[in-house]
Design an enzyme around this catalytic site. Structure first.
Site, PDB file in Angstrom:
ATOM      1  N   PRO A   2       0.849  -1.204   0.000  1.00 15.01           N
ATOM      2  CA  PRO A   2       0.000   0.000   0.000  1.00 15.01           C
ATOM      3  C   PRO A   2       0.879   1.247   0.000  1.00 15.01           C
ATOM      4  CG  PRO A   2      -0.600  -1.503   1.791  1.00 15.01           C
ATOM      5  CD  PRO A   2       0.692  -1.993   1.211  1.00 15.01           C
ATOM      6  N   GLU A   3       0.611   2.133  -0.920  1.00 13.00           N
ATOM      7  CA  GLU A   3       1.353   3.383  -0.962  1.00 13.00           C
ATOM      8  C   GLU A   3       0.464   4.496  -0.402  1.00 13.00           C
ATOM      9  OE1 GLU A   3       3.894   4.122  -4.184  1.00 13.00           O
ATOM     10  OE2 GLU A   3       4.240   2.015  -4.613  1.00 13.00           O
ATOM     11  N   HIS A  96      -5.112 -14.528   9.082  1.00  8.98           N
ATOM     12  CA  HIS A  96      -4.401 -13.241   8.962  1.00  8.98           C
ATOM     13  C   HIS A  96      -5.217 -12.030   9.410  1.00  8.98           C
ATOM     14  CE1 HIS A  96      -1.533 -15.666   6.840  1.00  8.98           C
ATOM     15  NE2 HIS A  96      -2.302 -15.805   5.773  1.00  8.98           N
TER      16      HIS A  96
END
Ligand code: ZN
Length: 278
Positions: A2-3, A96
């Site tokens: 993720p940016e 997760h």
């Protein structure tokens, strides 16, 4: 990974579901993220109200008023593969799904297969949240009014690193990840291997213009092509940007038809047009 645009989109996505809401409890199924989640956090956040959300670099910040009177900031980093989404309280956690913040009507759920993300706490009694050890070394925000050509020119004078590598370092501006670094250098006509200290004033002005514009447009499109990005509504899906050079090795340049070149800089792939970027 993720940016900045994905993180900002995540913030916008979760804000209406968390701001003004009270956390009934925090559930930690796996405390071992990049750094271990402090056990005290579970106690702090019991019945804490989230006042507002913010973002600094790729950190999400949730401002909390705790039931015990403490004011603090919950800092969440998505790492390589993290995501947040809002689910109904009766939805069983999947593999997760490491952390839940449970509200009266829904749950904010943190999912992170690779566990490079982080869930941290900053007590505001210790000072401004941006002075947190993980935040204080960050470069300025690309949307900051101080981020202009003169600033870039000044900070790059002593940087011998290639401009692509220097952009990725986040030391003088945050948010330009690997995809956006290749794209922005194409838009500016700058060769990715050019030493940062060799940038002209005109090139610095172009960077100051194109970096925020590109990130803003990515935010508007709702994120990038990230495979792991999960929409905060719980829908999987990602938003395809039309890249000029990124991941387009050997395909014709959109401007001059020269095949796009792929090189590796500091272990990361860089794409550029050898004709358009001198
Ligand atoms: Zn070209």
């Amino acid at each position: 990974m993720p940016e900045l645009p994905e993180v900002e989109v995540t913030r916008m996505g979760i804000a209406p579901h968390v701001e003004g809401r009270t956390i009934e409890r925090m559930v930690v199924r796996q405390p071992q993220l990049r750094w271990r989640i402090e056990p005290a956090l579970i106690k702090h956040l019991k019945n804490a109200q989230i006042m507002q959300t913010a973002r600094r670099g790729k950190y999400l910040a949730l401002f909390c008023a705790c039931a015990d009177g403490v004011r603090g900031v919950l800092l969440i980093h998505l790492g390589m593969s993290g995501s947040l989404r809002v689910v109904q309280n009766n939805i069983a956690p999947q593999k997760h799904d490491h952390v839940d913040w449970v509200f009266a009507t829904h749950t904010l759920r943190y999912h992170d297969p690779r566990r490079f993300g982080a869930v941290l706490w900053h007590d505001l009694a210790d000072g401004d949240w941006q002075a947190h050890p993980r935040l204080r070394g960050l470069g300025i925000e690309p949307f900051d009014a101080r981020f202009d050509g003169a600033y870039i020119y000044q900070v790059t004078r002593s940087i011998k690193q290639a401009i692509k590598v220097s952009l990725l370092s986040g030391k003088w501006v945050v948010g330009v990840g690997n995809i956006y670094a290749s794209e922005v250098l194409f838009l500016c006509g700058i060769h990715p291997e050019k030493p940062a200290c060799a940038l002209t004033r005109a090139e610095c002005r172009k960077l100051a213009q194109h970096i925020p514009a590109l990130l803003k447009s990515a935010i508007e499109r709702g994120g990038s092509t990230l495979k792991d990005f999960v929409n905060s509504d719980g829908n999987t899906g990602y938003f395809q940007m039309n890249f000029n050079v990124y991941d387009r090795a050997d395909q014709p340049c959109v401007r001059c038809k020269t095949p796009i070149t792929r090189i590796v800089q500091a272990q990361r792939a860089t794409y550029f047009c050898a004709q358009c970027q001198k």
